[in-house]
Design an enzyme around this catalytic site. Structure first.
Site, PDB file in Angstrom:
ATOM      1  N   LYS A   1      54.168  48.323  45.061  1.00 54.77           N
ATOM      2  CA  LYS A   1      53.067  48.292  46.022  1.00 54.77           C
ATOM      3  C   LYS A   1      53.543  48.641  47.434  1.00 54.77           C
ATOM      4  CE  LYS A   1      50.369  45.005  43.280  1.00 54.77           C
ATOM      5  NZ  LYS A   1      49.154  45.802  43.020  1.00 54.77           N
TER       6      LYS A   1
ATOM      7  N   HIS B   1      46.357  47.328  31.650  1.00 55.43           N
ATOM      8  CA  HIS B   1      46.271  47.226  33.106  1.00 55.43           C
ATOM      9  C   HIS B   1      47.548  47.657  33.814  1.00 55.43           C
ATOM     10  CE1 HIS B   1      42.394  45.143  33.721  1.00 55.43           C
ATOM     11  NE2 HIS B   1      42.622  44.610  32.548  1.00 55.43           N
TER      12      HIS B   1
ATOM     13  N   THR C   1      41.819  46.828  42.924  1.00 52.90           N
ATOM     14  CA  THR C   1      40.434  46.422  43.205  1.00 52.90           C
ATOM     15  C   THR C   1      40.286  46.000  44.660  1.00 52.90           C
ATOM     16  OG1 THR C   1      40.982  44.221  42.323  1.00 52.90           O
ATOM     17  CG2 THR C   1      39.819  45.740  40.867  1.00 52.90           C
TER      18      THR C   1
ATOM     19  N   LYS D   1      47.995  41.762  48.926  1.00 50.53           N
ATOM     20  CA  LYS D   1      48.067  41.937  47.472  1.00 50.53           C
ATOM     21  C   LYS D   1      49.373  41.317  47.001  1.00 50.53           C
ATOM     22  CE  LYS D   1      47.691  46.338  48.121  1.00 50.53           C
ATOM     23  NZ  LYS D   1      46.722  46.960  47.238  1.00 50.53           N
ATOM     24  N   ARG D   2      49.538  41.238  45.698  1.00 50.93           N
ATOM     25  CA  ARG D   2      50.788  40.720  45.142  1.00 50.93           C
ATOM     26  C   ARG D   2      51.978  41.463  45.726  1.00 50.93           C
ATOM     27  NH1 ARG D   2      52.992  42.251  40.010  1.00 50.93           N
ATOM     28  NH2 ARG D   2      51.081  43.458  39.696  1.00 50.93           N
TER      29      ARG D   2
ATOM     30  N   LYS E   1      37.100  46.471  47.518  1.00 51.38           N
ATOM     31  CA  LYS E   1      36.514  45.420  48.352  1.00 51.38           C
ATOM     32  C   LYS E   1      36.527  45.827  49.819  1.00 51.38           C
ATOM     33  CE  LYS E   1      38.372  42.177  45.004  1.00 51.38           C
ATOM     34  NZ  LYS E   1      39.554  41.346  44.682  1.00 51.38           N
TER      35      LYS E   1
END
Length: 824
Positions: free
Chosen positions: A571, A372, A673, A565-566, A677
């Site tokens: 990111k 992952h 993911t 998100k984290r 969504k």
């Protein structure tokens, strides 16, 4: 408990399904509230929820029993999904949807003047995961049940889940999340299936009566793993699969002699040490104690799960291990459970008395590994010294696996010592470490990434040597999310609208969603108006949540620009903030012609020991304080950081989002993911050419996606000669942003607190290339803003995003796992 103590219940009649009409549900609810929970005159709302949860659970039991009966038949091939995380969120609403008894439950509650929505809010989020990895595992389990695949999930029953996040003076403060404080009505304890797990001790080598070399692991410190089962309901069918979560307990509760002698703390020391294993999700591993506890958790999960599968195999198929690989397959979710490779070998060698080649053949035919991450630092390595002390027998087996593997490498590439060193499971340096991902690859028959780009980069980069050796092992399985949770449950108004126009088949087969494209045609003005009205209602609901959690008032007429998100540097929440500062400067300079009002929402948790991530949260909150209090800005721009982001919050955030921020440095996000969504709920994506963004772009079309930034190849090239000053010198907007940030405007009374952030983005060694993508990002944001001002165009693109999301269902993902890997 030994078998001789068991009471034989096999002769009892099968469980009869209970009626699911509103009157029966009402009677069951009343009975549990009064007779079981003992509330006669009134109670806090949680017990109302618990009574209904138990009532619904009763309706699950007959299906659950029959599913177990089907799966326990001899000759049924089964898969076991091992994951250290399962971010399952709330369960009641999901079961009501899957069992199709939501309306009956509403009617049952009317008798007691209780609203279902209020009841659902009382259920705590089961915080058994950290982020995308754990939520993905939960979606996988949902789809396996819906597809009626015989799959058992194995995880840990953490007493305290992912920490609860509170914001104080702009900083993240971590508080324990005791989600099990009031119990869990969905779980069933299976203490009779407890397993003994070994740690420490030493090994004894000896010859058995046939002169064969054997090994005993002796003088161990043992703990007991107790399984707790949670039902996973399939949508619209009779299947209830099982998520089995392990709790750690001591072999003895406490030392009575020490207790009687007055040494109370020592008397319960063993009990406390054992229970620490399943106490907290992801202890901070910055310390040696934290590292050891993480390793204990991983081995605890792997050993308990494998032993349980052996028990099931022996009960149903008689324990003929020559046929074990024919009927069993293990999927290891990331590197956390990969110690299972060595543990399966230990069980086959030491407890089933097999020869090495037999045990290795079984292991390499049953183990499959999902990777992952593309970040080398995220691939776990365990110090050999720690492994030898904590798991001495496992370390011996890993040495032997590595020895035989390197022999094969030497035969394939004679004399290539560099390659042998690169591929060795044992990293040979001053402090030897076990490369757990390498152990997984060597011991598995299948290795997959989770998006096409990710899988390609694994084969061409991170695992290139292994791909060169075993190209047939590697494959791609692009992630998905379950449409039941993320559309049907999270967005009921949109669900009704879609179903009215294309039927209900899309809920169980999302490929049918493409029929919605006809509704996107500009001639369907009535449908467009309904779509827009639903989106506005969802935005109003999200605005209420933001106001409640942050005190910031969002105008539902503005664009809702969301990044949740984290919190991690790759990111690039920092890039988002630089853009917000850029918009703020434009407003202060009076550059607001054709302005698009915008509400920016950021949320996510930072790992407790991750300084830069926590500092990013502080920056977001400081910038928000300045912008939201500036009368010149007014409703043109709002910024909020939503605390304690979790599954339940996402169920409100997704339907209310207009613009989905997926802005990771290209080549760093394995899949994502959240992007799926948002797409399913009609949000448009602004994103880099990274992870599953690429496949989203391909399905929805470039004209319905705001693409920006360097691609993975360009990132790799630029990292060789990155000069952030070049981008600063050639962009006056960027100069203005950095000048304002460095002036201390956002930290007027907190001198230099953002020095590390400024230094990192100005550094030529910034691996995330934040400033390199700034201009392209700003330009893409201007395109998005202009598009949003044209309501008809935006609504059409929103509908097309939902209509193009069929590929991103976990049903498709799990069908590919089954067809290509599990073969159930």
């Amino acid at each position: 408990m030994t078998k001789k103590n068991w009471v034989d219940t096999s002769k009892l009649p099968d469980i009869e399904p209970l009626p699911e009409d509103s009157r029966s549900l009402s009677e069951g609810f009343h009975r549990y509230l009064r007779n079981h929970l003992g509330h006669f005159f009134g109670c806090v709302p949680f017990y109302i929820y618990e009574a209904m949860a138990l009532t619904v659970r009763d309706r699950i039991m007959a299906r659950w029993s029959s599913t177990w009966q089907r799966h326990k038949q001899p000759g049924v091939r089964k898969a076991y999904y091992m994951s250290l995380e399962f971010l399952i969120g709330r369960a009641l609403g999901n079961h009501l949807l899957n069992l199709d008894i939501e309306q009956e439950t509403r009617e049952a509650l009317e008798v007691f003047a209780v609203e279902l929505e209020d009841l659902l809010e009382e259920e705590p989020d089961a915080g058994l995961g950290n982020g995308g990895l754990g939520r993905l595992a939960a979606c996988f389990m949902d789809s396996c049940a819906t597809l009626e695949l015989p799959v058992i999930g194995y995880g840990i029953r953490y007493e305290y889940g992912m920490f609860r996040q509170r914001i104080q003076d702009g900083y993240q403060v971590e508080e324990p999340d005791h989600w099990l404080r009031d119990g869990n009505p969905w779980e069933v304890s299976r203490s009779e299936y407890g397993q003994l797990i070994h740690f420490g001790g030493r090994t004894e080598h000896f010859k058995d009566q046939d002169g064969i070399h054997r090994v005993r692991w002796v003088e161990t410190n043992d703990v007991v793993a107790i399984p707790y089962d949670m039902p996973v309901s399939g949508y619209g069918n009779e299947t209830i699969n099982t998520l089995r979560l392990w709790k750690a307990t001591a072999t003895e509760v406490f030392n009575l002699d020490e207790f009687n002698a007055g040494d109370y703390s020592d008397a319960v020391e063993a009990k406390n040490d054992a229970e620490h294993i399943s106490m907290v999700l992801y202890p901070n591993d910055a310390s040696e104690n934290g590292k050891e506890l993480r390793l204990r958790q991983q081995y605890f999960l792997a050993s308990a799960s494998l032993k349980d599968v052996f028990r099931l195999w022996e009960e149903t198929d008689g324990g003929d291990y020559t046929r074990f690989a024919e009927f069993n397959v293990f999927q290891m979710n990331d590197t956390h459970p990969t110690i299972a490779v060595a543990e399966l070998m230990r069980l086959l060698l030491d407890e089933k008395h097999m020869q090495w080649h037999e045990a290795w053949q079984i292991t390499t035919q049953t183990m499959a590994y999902t990777n992952h991450t593309l970040l080398p630092e995220a691939l776990e390595r365990w110090p050999v010294s720690l492994m030898e002390r904590l798991l001495p027998r496992l370390m011996e087996i890993i040495y032997q696996i590595n020895k035989l593997f390197l022999h094969d490498v030497a035969l394939k590439w004679p004399g290539d010592k560099d390659r042998q060193a690169r591929m060795s499971i044992i990293e040979e340096n001053e402090h030897k470490q076990v490369r757990m991902a390498y152990l997984a690859i060597v011991g598995s028959f299948s290795v997959n990434g989770v998006a096409q780009l990710h899988s390609d980069l694994l084969c061409d980069g991170l695992f290139k040597d292994f791909h060169d050796m075993w190209p047939e092992k590697f494959n791609n399985k692009t992630n998905g999310v379950t449409p039941r949770r993320w559309i049907a449950s999270a967005n009921p108004k949109m669900t009704r609208l879609i179903t009215e126009h294309i039927g209900y088949e899309w809920i169980s087969d999302l490929s049918h969603i493409h029929y919605l494209k006809e509704c996107a045609e500009p001639t369907n003005q009535e449908f467009h108006a309904q779509w827009f009205a639903i989106k506005q209602a969802n935005k109003a609901r999200l605005a209420t949540l933001v106001l409640e959690k942050t005190g910031v008032e969002f105008n539902p007429e503005a664009m809702f620009d969301v990044q949740v998100k984290r919190i991690h540097e790759y990111k690039r929440q920092l890039l988002n903030i630089l853009h917000v500062i850029h918009l703020y400067i434009r407003i202060k300079n009076g550059d607001t012609e054709n302005w698009t009002p915008r509400n920016v929402l950021i949320g996510g948790k930072a790992a407790p020991g991750y300084h830069m991530a926590k500092l990013t949260i502080k920056l977001v909150n400081n910038v928000a304080d300045i912008i939201n209090d500036d009368p010149d800005v007014n409703d043109k721009l709002k910024l909020a950081f939503i605390p304690n982001y979790n599954v339940s919050a996402m169920e409100v955030i997704c339907p209310g989002t207009d613009l989905s921020e997926q802005i990771s440095t290209a080549g760093k996000e394995a899949s994502g993911t959240g992007n799926m969504k948002f797409m399913m709920n009609g949000a448009l994506t602004i994103g880099t050419y990274d992870g599953a963004n690429i496949e989203i772009l391909e399905h929805v079309g470039e004209e319905n996606f705001f693409l920006f930034g360097l691609d993975a190849r360009e990132v790799a090239e630029m990292q060789q000669h990155y000069n952030p000053q070049y981008f600063i010198d050639n962009d006056t907007d960027l100069q203005a942003v950095l000048s304002l940030l460095e002036s201390g405007h956002f930290n007027l009374f907190e001198a230099d607190i953002f020095h590390d952030i400024i230094a990192s983005i100005r550094s030529p060694h910034d691996p995330w290339l934040t400033l390199a993508d700034f201009r392209s990002y700003v330009d893409a944001q201007e395109q998005a803003a202009a598009c949003y001002r044209n309501r008809e165009t935006w609504v059409q693109k929103s509908i097309l995003n939902t209509a193009s999301s069929g590929y991103f269902s976990t049903d498709r993902t799990m069908q590919e796992y089954d067809q290509d890997i599990w073969k159930l």
